[in-house]
Design a protein around this motif. Structure first.
Motif, PDB file in Angstrom:
ATOM      1  N   PRO A 184       0.786  -1.238   0.000  1.00 36.38           N
ATOM      2  CA  PRO A 184       0.000   0.000   0.000  1.00 36.38           C
ATOM      3  C   PRO A 184       0.815   1.282   0.000  1.00 36.38           C
ATOM      4  N   TYR A 185       2.028   1.277   0.572  1.00 32.54           N
ATOM      5  CA  TYR A 185       2.755   2.551   0.670  1.00 32.54           C
ATOM      6  C   TYR A 185       4.099   2.565  -0.053  1.00 32.54           C
ATOM      7  N   LEU A 186       4.344   1.622  -0.942  1.00 29.74           N
ATOM      8  CA  LEU A 186       5.569   1.629  -1.736  1.00 29.74           C
ATOM      9  C   LEU A 186       5.244   1.773  -3.219  1.00 29.74           C
ATOM     10  N   THR A 187       6.167   2.392  -3.956  1.00 28.71           N
ATOM     11  CA  THR A 187       6.021   2.528  -5.400  1.00 28.71           C
ATOM     12  C   THR A 187       7.179   1.822  -6.096  1.00 28.71           C
ATOM     13  N   HIS A 188       7.010   1.617  -7.378  1.00 29.82           N
ATOM     14  CA  HIS A 188       8.089   1.024  -8.165  1.00 29.82           C
ATOM     15  C   HIS A 188       9.276   1.972  -8.226  1.00 29.82           C
ATOM     16  N   ALA A 189       9.017   3.266  -8.231  1.00 32.28           N
ATOM     17  CA  ALA A 189      10.108   4.241  -8.217  1.00 32.28           C
ATOM     18  C   ALA A 189      10.921   4.125  -6.933  1.00 32.28           C
ATOM     19  N   ASP A 190      10.246   3.856  -5.800  1.00 28.93           N
ATOM     20  CA  ASP A 190      10.970   3.638  -4.544  1.00 28.93           C
ATOM     21  C   ASP A 190      11.959   2.482  -4.683  1.00 28.93           C
ATOM     22  N   LEU A 191      11.557   1.474  -5.403  1.00 29.11           N
ATOM     23  CA  LEU A 191      12.387   0.281  -5.518  1.00 29.11           C
ATOM     24  C   LEU A 191      13.592   0.505  -6.429  1.00 29.11           C
ATOM     25  N   VAL A 192      13.447   1.411  -7.392  1.00 27.66           N
ATOM     26  CA  VAL A 192      14.612   1.806  -8.188  1.00 27.66           C
ATOM     27  C   VAL A 192      15.633   2.485  -7.284  1.00 27.66           C
ATOM     28  N   THR A 193      15.136   3.378  -6.425  1.00 34.68           N
ATOM     29  CA  THR A 193      16.026   4.046  -5.472  1.00 34.68           C
ATOM     30  C   THR A 193      16.735   3.022  -4.601  1.00 34.68           C
ATOM     31  N   ALA A 194      16.001   2.028  -4.116  1.00 36.60           N
ATOM     32  CA  ALA A 194      16.594   1.006  -3.252  1.00 36.60           C
ATOM     33  C   ALA A 194      17.692   0.236  -3.985  1.00 36.60           C
ATOM     34  N   ALA A 195      17.416  -0.192  -5.204  1.00 37.85           N
ATOM     35  CA  ALA A 195      18.390  -0.987  -5.962  1.00 37.85           C
ATOM     36  C   ALA A 195      19.643  -0.168  -6.263  1.00 37.85           C
ATOM     37  N   ARG A 196      19.465   1.072  -6.664  1.00 37.75           N
ATOM     38  CA  ARG A 196      20.626   1.908  -6.984  1.00 37.75           C
ATOM     39  C   ARG A 196      21.427   2.259  -5.728  1.00 37.75           C
ATOM     40  N   THR A 197      20.725   2.452  -4.622  1.00 37.24           N
ATOM     41  CA  THR A 197      21.433   2.715  -3.369  1.00 37.24           C
ATOM     42  C   THR A 197      22.247   1.500  -2.957  1.00 37.24           C
ATOM     43  N   LEU A 198      21.691   0.328  -3.139  1.00 37.54           N
ATOM     44  CA  LEU A 198      22.418  -0.908  -2.847  1.00 37.54           C
ATOM     45  C   LEU A 198      23.691  -0.992  -3.684  1.00 37.54           C
ATOM     46  N   ARG A 199      23.580  -0.690  -4.975  1.00 39.20           N
ATOM     47  CA  ARG A 199      24.769  -0.713  -5.839  1.00 39.20           C
ATOM     48  C   ARG A 199      25.829   0.275  -5.355  1.00 39.20           C
ATOM     49  N   ASP A 200      25.380   1.465  -4.969  1.00 38.26           N
ATOM     50  CA  ASP A 200      26.309   2.500  -4.523  1.00 38.26           C
ATOM     51  C   ASP A 200      27.008   2.097  -3.224  1.00 38.26           C
ATOM     52  N   VAL A 201      26.251   1.522  -2.299  1.00 38.07           N
ATOM     53  CA  VAL A 201      26.822   1.058  -1.028  1.00 38.07           C
ATOM     54  C   VAL A 201      27.924   0.035  -1.275  1.00 38.07           C
TER      55      VAL A 201
END
Length: 410
Positions: free
Chosen positions: A375-392
């Motif tokens: 209910p409170y997540l978007t697909h755009a949020d998940l792009v942010t998560a994946a890219r942040t993971l790569r950066d970390v």
């Protein structure tokens, strides 16, 4: 899907699922991608007002009269019916109160009473630790022998000695969704009853307790139901078992005449006999308010959105971090509402992500778990998560000595 496709694909999917985007019904910090709703759900907007009313008006002004004027006494069953709408239970079969551990203890004793001539309880060896502890404890109390089997082995292990099968609907580590209808039917064919732990499925996907003839089920209120830390748990008892249901914790709230103050316990009719003691009213009313976040949405709607999000997250992680060893099922029907992968530095990864505003969690020994509360997540949020993971990973932030597991108190 390539990394260049992520933004366009996310935008298209968010437009496709716009009708089920309920982010405005939750209070989340700006700049945070919250992927830990499978441990503690986000705060629904209606909860602070409901709790303030319960404290200032009901408790503060109306005092003890609130048990009647504000429906406190009926709340365990009323909120139970609200949970029932999300897990496929008709009214009058779920009661809310106490903890999941207490509810599981109660349900297992009830299962033993339903099958007094059988001596084995069958469960999965990788179940959540509390479930394993409770199962072992009750087995000692009722004379059961605990046997373990993987979900795939359950059918072959069902024999005439099996009294109960006890399983989690969704694996808390990998997100694997078990075949609740098939396992339940197989257990019934063998004469056993089934107790399901719904902690990682209720509020995230259809369960169909009545439809699939489940006997007993338990679950917590603080994960996908968003009831808040320590929110009360619930217990489901199928209506056909009410008359034979034995409450091993016979508190005064479950008495047929609770205010008669009788010296001998006599169970109330219906699901009320599963009540125990005085319910925790503030947290119970918080949970009731939280469940209103699902108003106007069916659990099937939530599942459609969840599957799109988890499928996209799985693809995004595979595209952006190809070295991630994904353990959540690729096939939609086998996946709950989370995506998990293994990494030897999983704990450090989770901490580094959280420092950047992407909040997931860690499960020993090496699992990064990303819960998807649809209910409170978007697909755009998940792009942010994946890219942040790569950066970390690229910056080595997960290797910070402060996040060594040697420094973690468990």
């Amino acid at each position: 899907m390539t990394t260049d496709d992520l933004d366009a694909r996310a935008a298209a999917l968010d437009a496709q699922h716009a009708a089920t985007d309920l982010r405005d019904r939750f209070l989340l910090p700006d700049g945070v991608v919250y992927l830990d709703g499978n441990s503690l759900g986000a705060l629904p907007v209606g909860v602070p007002e409901a709790v303030e009313s319960a404290v200032r008006e009901q408790w503060g002004r109306d005092l003890i009269g609130s048990w009647n004027t504000h429906g406190w006494w009926d709340a365990p069953e009323r909120v139970g019916d609200a949970v029932g709408r999300l897990v496929g239970a008709a009214p009058g079969q779920i009661v809310v109160g106490d903890s999941t551990s207490v509810r599981l203890h109660q349900s297992l004793h009830a299962a033993a009473a339903l099958r007094p001539d059988r001596s084995v309880v069958l469960t999965e060896p990788g179940s959540f630790p509390t479930d394993q502890y409770v199962i072992a404890g009750v087995a000692t109390q009722v004379g059961w022998r605990v046997e373990h089997a993987t979900p795939a082995e359950i059918g072959a292990r069902l024999g005439s000695e099996v009294a109960a099968v006890v399983l989690s609907h969704v694996d808390y580590r990998t997100g694997e969704l078990l075949d609740l209808p098939g396992i339940t039917a197989a257990a019934h064919d063998a004469g056993a009853v089934v107790v399901w732990d719904l902690c990682h499925s209720a509020g995230a996907l259809p369960v169909g307790l009545d439809e699939h003839d489940v006997d007993l089920a338990v679950g917590c209120g603080y994960k996908y139901l968003n009831g808040g830390p320590g929110a009360p748990a619930y217990g489901y008892v199928a209506a056909r078992h009410h008359a034979a249901f034995v409450n091993v914790v016979p508190g005064w709230n479950g008495h047929a005449e609770p205010f008669a103050m009788a010296g001998v316990y006599r169970g109330a009719p219906g699901i009320a006999r599963a009540r125990i003691g005085t319910p925790p009213m503030l947290s119970l009313l918080a949970l009731e308010a939280a469940l209103r976040a699902f108003d106007g949405l069916t659990i099937d709607d939530v599942r459609v959105r969840s599957l799109s999000l988890t499928r996209f997250l799985r693809d995004a992680v595979a595209a952006v971090v190809p070295e991630a060893a994904l353990v959540s099922p690729e096939v939609d029907r086998l996946r709950g509402s989370q995506v998990a992968f293994r990494h030897p530095d999983a704990y450090g990864i989770v901490q580094a992500l959280a420092a950047r505003g992407v909040v997931g969690d860690f499960r020993t020994p090496d699992i990064v778990r990303l819960g998807v509360a649809a209910p409170y997540l978007t697909h755009a949020d998940l792009v942010t998560a994946a890219r942040t993971l790569r950066d970390v990973l690229d910056r080595g932030e997960h290797l910070n000595p402060a996040w060594s597991r040697r420094n973690v108190v468990t």
